[in-house]
Design an enzyme around this catalytic site. Structure first.
Site, mmCIF file in Angstrom:
data_model
loop_
_atom_site.group_PDB
_atom_site.id
_atom_site.type_symbol
_atom_site.label_atom_id
_atom_site.label_comp_id
_atom_site.label_asym_id
_atom_site.label_seq_id
_atom_site.Cartn_x
_atom_site.Cartn_y
_atom_site.Cartn_z
ATOM 1 N N THR A 22 27.689 -0.187 29.634
ATOM 2 C CA THR A 22 26.840 -0.238 28.649
ATOM 3 C C THR A 22 25.674 0.578 28.943
ATOM 4 O O THR A 22 25.691 1.513 29.584
ATOM 5 C CB THR A 22 26.389 -1.746 28.251
ATOM 6 O OG1 THR A 22 25.748 -1.815 27.118
ATOM 7 C CG2 THR A 22 25.718 -2.408 29.505
ATOM 8 N N ASN A 23 24.651 0.479 27.664
ATOM 9 C CA ASN A 23 23.298 1.305 28.141
ATOM 10 C C ASN A 23 22.023 0.390 27.865
ATOM 11 O O ASN A 23 22.215 -0.756 27.729
ATOM 12 C CB ASN A 23 23.475 2.647 27.131
ATOM 13 C CG ASN A 23 23.576 1.961 25.734
ATOM 14 O OD1 ASN A 23 22.586 1.477 25.135
ATOM 15 N ND2 ASN A 23 24.705 2.233 25.096
ATOM 16 N N ARG A 24 21.154 1.057 27.698
ATOM 17 C CA ARG A 24 19.828 0.253 27.837
ATOM 18 C C ARG A 24 19.126 -0.237 26.628
ATOM 19 O O ARG A 24 18.112 -0.736 26.471
ATOM 20 C CB ARG A 24 18.769 1.086 28.564
ATOM 21 C CG ARG A 24 19.102 1.464 29.985
ATOM 22 C CD ARG A 24 17.821 2.277 30.735
ATOM 23 N NE ARG A 24 18.180 2.845 32.018
ATOM 24 C CZ ARG A 24 17.886 2.151 33.152
ATOM 25 N NH1 ARG A 24 17.536 0.692 33.411
ATOM 26 N NH2 ARG A 24 18.232 2.673 34.178
ATOM 27 N N ALA A 89 23.137 2.430 19.863
ATOM 28 C CA ALA A 89 23.766 3.377 20.872
ATOM 29 C C ALA A 89 25.027 3.036 21.288
ATOM 30 O O ALA A 89 25.142 2.325 22.070
ATOM 31 C CB ALA A 89 22.668 3.027 21.978
#
Ligand code: CTP
Length: 217
Positions: A22-24, A89
């Site tokens: 995943t991402n932030r 995102a």
């Protein structure tokens, strides 16, 4: 009365039942846009990856996890939308295989194969209704304006919102953002550092000024 479709948050790509890529992203910017549009009287659908945020008042939230799920949810609804804001995102790569059982550690390094995920916005741009307004986001750490303009053209957008997560006050999860708004016509406007809610209002102001609701509804 306009129909607005917004994406927000990260996507989560499972490696096994325990681990994800995943991402932030926290979803704050997309949720702020959905909330602001609903407060102005739009019919808003928010397709959201996993976040801890509450559904904004009056917004129809569709929860998804992976890029594939987000793609299905968006493509199924895209033709109904007068305005589209793609703030999510989306992971560009996902594990090539998802194991049904937990990976166990072994001696030495682990090599993973990743596959490309669908480019949701590019598909929307390639199939757009002529009267639809498409707004994308570009998160760039370097060569921002050049990269953003290339994305605007490649994805057939009207606007792209550029920001740099390494800048003070513009990072993931911050309550503020500093963005530059680039248009298909070649204009570029740098907005000052402000709350993400104010950024959302400013984006709606600019977009509605250029595309009055009568012409997009
Ligand atoms: N986007 C999307 N589907 C993807 C990837 C991105 O819809 N699989 C959307 C994002 O929501 C955003 C815009 O496309 O509106 C970002 O453009 P993109 O070129 O995908 O940016 P990055 O993923 O950051 O590309 P790169 O990593 O190459 O900079």
């Amino acid at each position: 009365g306009a129909s607005v479709l917004v994406t927000a948050g990260p996507t989560c790509e499972p490696l096994d039942p325990v681990r994800v890529f995943t991402n932030r992203s926290t979803g704050t910017m997309g949720y702020a846009i959905a909330e602001a549009a609903a407060a102005r009287g739009a019919d808003v659908v928010l397709v959201s990856g996993p976040t801890t945020l509450d559904a904004p008042d009056g917004v129809d939230v569709v929860q998804v996890e992976t890029a594939e799920e987000m793609n299905e949810a968006v493509q199924a609804r895209r033709d109904d939308a007068d305005l589209v804001f793609m703030a999510a995102a989306v992971a560009d790569y996902a594990p090539a295989e998802t194991s049904p059982t937990k990976h166990k550690k072994e001696e030495g390094d682990l090599v993973l194969h990743l596959r490309r995920t669908p480019d949701i916005l590019k598909t929307v741009g390639a199939n757009r209704r002529p009267d639809q307004v498409l707004v994308g986001f570009a998160l760039e750490t370097n060569d921002g304006p050049e990269n953003a303009r290339r994305k605007l053209e490649e994805k057939n957008l009207d606007w792209i919102v550029l920001n740099n997560p390494t800048e003070e006050g513009a990072g993931f999860g911050a309550s503020t953002n500093r963005v530059t708004l680039l248009s298909r016509e070649g204009t570029s406007e740098e907005l000052p550092l402000m709350s993400k809610s104010d950024v959302a209002e400013a984006l709606l102001d600019r977009v509605l000024h250029a595309h009055p609701p009568e012409s997009s509804a």
